[in-house]
Motif scaffolding. Structure first.
Motif, PDB file in Angstrom:
ATOM      1  N   ALA A  17       0.826  -1.217   0.000  1.00 15.80           N
ATOM      2  CA  ALA A  17       0.000   0.000   0.000  1.00 15.80           C
ATOM      3  C   ALA A  17       0.857   1.263   0.000  1.00 15.80           C
ATOM      4  CB  ALA A  17      -0.934  -0.005   1.207  1.00 15.80           C
ATOM      5  N   GLN A  18       2.189   1.107  -0.076  1.00 14.79           N
ATOM      6  CA  GLN A  18       3.082   2.269   0.015  1.00 14.79           C
ATOM      7  C   GLN A  18       3.503   2.746  -1.366  1.00 14.79           C
ATOM      8  OE1 GLN A  18       3.113   3.179   3.140  1.00 14.79           O
ATOM      9  NE2 GLN A  18       2.068   1.220   3.444  1.00 14.79           N
ATOM     10  N   GLY A  19       2.771   3.703  -1.895  1.00 20.07           N
ATOM     11  CA  GLY A  19       3.231   4.413  -3.091  1.00 20.07           C
ATOM     12  C   GLY A  19       3.580   3.534  -4.277  1.00 20.07           C
ATOM     13  N   ASP A  20       3.214   4.000  -5.417  1.00 16.93           N
ATOM     14  CA  ASP A  20       3.502   3.352  -6.694  1.00 16.93           C
ATOM     15  C   ASP A  20       3.297   4.476  -7.696  1.00 16.93           C
ATOM     16  OD1 ASP A  20       3.087   0.290  -8.118  1.00 16.93           O
ATOM     17  OD2 ASP A  20       2.491   2.052  -9.284  1.00 16.93           O
ATOM     18  N   PRO A  21       4.143   4.545  -8.723  1.00 21.10           N
ATOM     19  CA  PRO A  21       4.025   5.675  -9.651  1.00 21.10           C
ATOM     20  C   PRO A  21       2.623   5.805 -10.265  1.00 21.10           C
ATOM     21  CG  PRO A  21       5.980   4.353 -10.143  1.00 21.10           C
ATOM     22  CD  PRO A  21       5.267   3.654  -9.042  1.00 21.10           C
ATOM     23  N   ALA A  22       1.901   4.673 -10.403  1.00 14.54           N
ATOM     24  CA  ALA A  22       0.570   4.740 -11.032  1.00 14.54           C
ATOM     25  C   ALA A  22      -0.499   5.234 -10.066  1.00 14.54           C
ATOM     26  CB  ALA A  22       0.184   3.361 -11.561  1.00 14.54           C
ATOM     27  N   VAL A  23      -0.168   5.274  -8.761  1.00 17.81           N
ATOM     28  CA  VAL A  23      -1.173   5.610  -7.749  1.00 17.81           C
ATOM     29  C   VAL A  23      -0.942   7.038  -7.266  1.00 17.81           C
ATOM     30  CG1 VAL A  23      -2.192   4.924  -5.550  1.00 17.81           C
ATOM     31  CG2 VAL A  23      -1.171   3.182  -7.035  1.00 17.81           C
ATOM     32  N   ALA A  24      -1.809   7.964  -7.710  1.00 14.33           N
ATOM     33  CA  ALA A  24      -1.664   9.358  -7.292  1.00 14.33           C
ATOM     34  C   ALA A  24      -2.172   9.521  -5.863  1.00 14.33           C
ATOM     35  CB  ALA A  24      -2.427  10.273  -8.248  1.00 14.33           C
TER      36      ALA A  24
END
Ligand code: ADP
Ligand code: MG
Length: 319
Positions: A17-24
């Protein structure tokens, strides 16, 4: 523990659940917000798993977490999508902390194997049920559908069949087998590997595809119907592991491979000229039959071409 403490402790803090480039925007707001590039389509699929129906009520949290995510991600593989992430709607009878930590860890490990981010979800009290929605991306118009099979195509599968159905007999304690077979079968059942790399490579090459969740023949029936074609399967070409055939007997092992579900391999059709390149890139692929013109349906034949009776149909919920 209240709902929000539970979400924070087990899900918002999970590695996936910690950040991913696709997840704004991820967990914590009213919606997750995702980035999509121009020219992409979003692939979406939902699966529900109910205790006592899709998994044993006493199953370990970690096993359930891995399996729940794998069976859901398998649908992304089947359309050839690249994974983005998933939501988790969790209905829990009680908050057993060890079990929940196991569940989160099982989800986390399958998420990292598949490149999936946890985007959000819902948590409530009630009979144990998980509903996962998976999201993936595709170049517009390139999704692998069930409707594209054409007469003359070959029918292929991505790997050995029947192992998860055999494993279910172990899971339900209906049968015992020796190691190392038992360990491998249980691994196949609890931790199936979604065929993501293959699915993406089938884009523009396969004419139709799906993942085998309810049994090979039953699932190929969906391609036959959606494509308006007849499918003939060569019984002797269906991949059944040698040690499975020894332990269960060859006839029962073939029956498990044809009718048993849960393997989450891909079944697909391809024009003959695509086969050499595909086989070079994915040596584990097997050619098991052909597509013909005719009334939609799936038929089985022996080496001499004689029609065999179809052993049993795939799983279906009934009311
Ligand atoms: P809302 O009331 O707006 O529907 P909730 O209070 O149910 O939101 O959830 C708060 C936040 O926690 C949301 O971002 C939601 O997506 C997330 N969430 C709730 N349950 C889960 C879960 N089981 N796993 C992951 N995220 C969850
Ligand atoms: Mg809200």
């Amino acid at each position: 523990m209240d709902e929000f403490a539970l979400i924070d402790r087990y899900f918002a803090s999970a590695r996936c659940a910690q950040g991913d480039p696709a997840v704004a925007v991820g967990i914590g707001d009213d919606c997750a917000l995702l980035e999509l590039a121009p020219g992409e389509q979003l692939a979406v699929s939902t699966d529900t798993l109910v205790a006592g129906r899709h998994f044993p009520v006493d199953c370990a949290g970690a096993d359930l977490g891995q399996r729940a995510l794998a069976v859901s991600v398998s649908d992304l593989a089947a359309v050839g999508a690249e994974p983005i992430g998933f939501t988790l709607a969790l209905t829990l009878p009680s908050a057993d902390e060890n079990w929940l930590a196991g569940l989160a860890q099982g989800l986390d490990s399958m998420a990292s194997r598949c490149g999936m981010a946890l985007l959000g979800g819902d948590t409530c009290q009630g009979p144990l049920t998980l509903t996962l929605t998976v999201l993936g991306r595709l170049p517009r118009g390139q999704g692998l559908l069930r409707s594209g099979a054409r007469p003359g195509d070959w029918v292929c599968v991505s790997g050995g069949l029947g192992e998860a159905a055999a494993a279910l007999e172990l899971v339900l304690a209906q049968r015992e087998v020796a190691q190392p077979l038992a360990r491998r079968l249980l691994e196949r059942y609890w931790s199936p590997q979604p065929q993501l790399a293959l699915g993406q490579q089938l884009r523009g090459r396969a004419s139709a595809a799906l993942d085998i969740s309810d049994g090979l023949l039953a699932d190929l029936g969906h391609i036959a119907k959606a494509s308006g074609v007849a499918i003939w399967i060569d019984a002797d070409q269906v991949p059944v592991a040698a040690d499975l055939a020894v332990a269960w007997g060859p006839d029962r092992a073939l029956e498990l491979a044809l009718g048993g579900g849960d393997d989450y391999q891909l079944a697909f059709t391809v024009a003959a000229e695509q086969w050499p390149g595909l086989q070079r890139d994915f040596p584990q692929l097997r050619r098991i039959g052909v597509v013909q013109a005719g009334a939609p349906g799936v038929h089985l034949r022996d080496v001499q071409g004689r029609q065999l009776s179809v052993p049993r149909i795939g799983y279906r919920h009934r009311w």
